[in-house]
Design a protein around this motif. Sequence first.
Motif, PDB file in Angstrom:
ATOM      1  N   SER A  12       0.840  -1.201   0.000  1.00 25.01           N
ATOM      2  CA  SER A  12       0.000   0.000   0.000  1.00 25.01           C
ATOM      3  C   SER A  12       0.877   1.253   0.000  1.00 25.01           C
ATOM      4  O   SER A  12       2.085   1.186   0.239  1.00 25.01           O
ATOM      5  CB  SER A  12      -0.923   0.002   1.219  1.00 25.01           C
ATOM      6  OG  SER A  12      -0.170   0.152   2.411  1.00 25.01           O
ATOM      7  N   PRO A  35     -19.067  -3.087  -3.868  1.00 24.85           N
ATOM      8  CA  PRO A  35     -17.859  -2.306  -4.206  1.00 24.85           C
ATOM      9  C   PRO A  35     -18.149  -0.798  -4.160  1.00 24.85           C
ATOM     10  O   PRO A  35     -19.180  -0.347  -4.634  1.00 24.85           O
ATOM     11  CB  PRO A  35     -17.510  -2.751  -5.627  1.00 24.85           C
ATOM     12  CG  PRO A  35     -18.189  -4.064  -5.792  1.00 24.85           C
ATOM     13  CD  PRO A  35     -19.432  -4.007  -4.951  1.00 24.85           C
ATOM     14  N   SER A  37     -16.272   2.875  -5.094  1.00 22.69           N
ATOM     15  CA  SER A  37     -15.125   3.451  -5.795  1.00 22.69           C
ATOM     16  C   SER A  37     -14.323   4.335  -4.847  1.00 22.69           C
ATOM     17  O   SER A  37     -14.857   4.875  -3.863  1.00 22.69           O
ATOM     18  CB  SER A  37     -15.588   4.281  -6.997  1.00 22.69           C
ATOM     19  OG  SER A  37     -16.201   5.490  -6.555  1.00 22.69           O
ATOM     20  N   LEU A  38     -13.052   4.499  -5.162  1.00 23.54           N
ATOM     21  CA  LEU A  38     -12.207   5.378  -4.363  1.00 23.54           C
ATOM     22  C   LEU A  38     -12.770   6.792  -4.370  1.00 23.54           C
ATOM     23  O   LEU A  38     -12.837   7.446  -3.334  1.00 23.54           O
ATOM     24  CB  LEU A  38     -10.761   5.373  -4.881  1.00 23.54           C
ATOM     25  CG  LEU A  38      -9.798   6.313  -4.141  1.00 23.54           C
ATOM     26  CD1 LEU A  38      -9.665   5.916  -2.668  1.00 23.54           C
ATOM     27  CD2 LEU A  38      -8.445   6.343  -4.828  1.00 23.54           C
ATOM     28  N   ASP A  92      -5.453   3.765  -8.356  1.00 25.16           N
ATOM     29  CA  ASP A  92      -6.870   3.501  -8.606  1.00 25.16           C
ATOM     30  C   ASP A  92      -7.643   3.196  -7.329  1.00 25.16           C
ATOM     31  O   ASP A  92      -8.845   3.435  -7.262  1.00 25.16           O
ATOM     32  CB  ASP A  92      -7.042   2.338  -9.583  1.00 25.16           C
ATOM     33  CG  ASP A  92      -6.599   2.685 -10.988  1.00 25.16           C
ATOM     34  OD1 ASP A  92      -6.489   3.896 -11.302  1.00 25.16           O
ATOM     35  OD2 ASP A  92      -6.366   1.756 -11.779  1.00 25.16           O
ATOM     36  N   SER A  93      -6.957   2.683  -6.319  1.00 26.88           N
ATOM     37  CA  SER A  93      -7.655   2.281  -5.092  1.00 26.88           C
ATOM     38  C   SER A  93      -7.198   3.009  -3.834  1.00 26.88           C
ATOM     39  O   SER A  93      -7.756   2.778  -2.759  1.00 26.88           O
ATOM     40  CB  SER A  93      -7.490   0.777  -4.870  1.00 26.88           C
ATOM     41  OG  SER A  93      -6.121   0.447  -4.699  1.00 26.88           O
ATOM     42  N   GLU A  94      -6.208   3.907  -3.937  1.00 25.78           N
ATOM     43  CA  GLU A  94      -5.662   4.562  -2.748  1.00 25.78           C
ATOM     44  C   GLU A  94      -5.423   6.052  -2.959  1.00 25.78           C
ATOM     45  O   GLU A  94      -5.124   6.494  -4.065  1.00 25.78           O
ATOM     46  CB  GLU A  94      -4.313   3.952  -2.369  1.00 25.78           C
ATOM     47  CG  GLU A  94      -4.337   2.501  -1.999  1.00 25.78           C
ATOM     48  CD  GLU A  94      -2.938   1.989  -1.721  1.00 25.78           C
ATOM     49  OE1 GLU A  94      -2.392   2.332  -0.657  1.00 25.78           O
ATOM     50  OE2 GLU A  94      -2.403   1.274  -2.584  1.00 25.78           O
ATOM     51  N   MET A 109      -8.281   3.870   1.306  1.00 30.02           N
ATOM     52  CA  MET A 109      -8.192   2.774   0.349  1.00 30.02           C
ATOM     53  C   MET A 109      -9.572   2.144   0.184  1.00 30.02           C
ATOM     54  O   MET A 109     -10.272   1.884   1.166  1.00 30.02           O
ATOM     55  CB  MET A 109      -7.199   1.716   0.809  1.00 30.02           C
ATOM     56  CG  MET A 109      -7.036   0.570  -0.163  1.00 30.02           C
ATOM     57  SD  MET A 109      -5.803  -0.613   0.459  1.00 30.02           S
ATOM     58  CE  MET A 109      -5.624  -1.642  -0.988  1.00 30.02           C
ATOM     59  N   ALA A 110      -9.957   1.926  -1.045  1.00 24.60           N
ATOM     60  CA  ALA A 110     -11.218   1.248  -1.361  1.00 24.60           C
ATOM     61  C   ALA A 110     -10.905   0.046  -2.228  1.00 24.60           C
ATOM     62  O   ALA A 110     -10.290   0.178  -3.287  1.00 24.60           O
ATOM     63  CB  ALA A 110     -12.158   2.205  -2.103  1.00 24.60           C
ATOM     64  N   ASP A 111     -11.283  -1.141  -1.753  1.00 28.43           N
ATOM     65  CA  ASP A 111     -11.157  -2.322  -2.607  1.00 28.43           C
ATOM     66  C   ASP A 111     -12.516  -3.005  -2.665  1.00 28.43           C
ATOM     67  O   ASP A 111     -13.498  -2.503  -2.118  1.00 28.43           O
ATOM     68  CB  ASP A 111     -10.023  -3.251  -2.158  1.00 28.43           C
ATOM     69  CG  ASP A 111     -10.272  -3.943  -0.832  1.00 28.43           C
ATOM     70  OD1 ASP A 111     -11.422  -4.036  -0.393  1.00 28.43           O
ATOM     71  OD2 ASP A 111      -9.287  -4.404  -0.232  1.00 28.43           O
TER      72      ASP A 111
END
Length: 162
Positions: A12, A35, A37-38, A92-94, A109-111
Motif C-alpha cells: 500500500s 464495491p 469506488s475510491l 486507482d484504489s488509494e 483505500m477502497a477495494d
Amino acid sequence: MKIDEIPVPPGSLIAPFAEKEAHYTDCFETPVSRPISLGAFIYAFYTQPLFKAERLVLRIAARQPSTDGEARALADGQTDGFAVWAVAGRSDSELLMADRSGRTMSWLMADAGHLRFGSVVVPARTRSGKLTLGPVFHSLLSAHKVYSRALLSGAVRRVQKD
C-alpha cells in the motif's frame, strides 16, 4: 458497524512508512456489502458531518477553508490539494494526503470488499539526534484511534446512503 485495526497492507501507499524507524502508522478497516469506488469514498469521507467539523476548525485556526466542491474535485482527481493537505500519492484504489508540514498523512483505500483509513506520523529529530514522535502525540494516541474509527464509520454510512 465493525471496524478493525489491522496491520498496514503490504504494497500500500503507506507501507513504506510502516517500515521506517520511529514512524507511526495505523490502518482501520470495515467490510462493505458492495464495491465502493475510491472517488465515492473520498467524497463521502471529506463531506461527512464529523469531518466538516474538522474543516471548520481548519478554516478558523489555520485559515484554510475548504468546500464540498473542492472535495468533489479531489475525489474526481481534478486537484491535488484540499484544505491543509496535498496529494502525496494516488492509485486507482488509494489516496495518500500529506499536511503542509509533512509530519502527518492520511490514507484512504477502497477495494472490492473493504474500506480502509489510516494515518502516518513522521518523527522529528531531537537536539541529540534521536527520532521521536513527542509527548503530545503519545498523549493523544487513544483519542486519535477513537476519532479515526468515527471518521471511517461516518464515511461508510454516508457512502452507503448513495
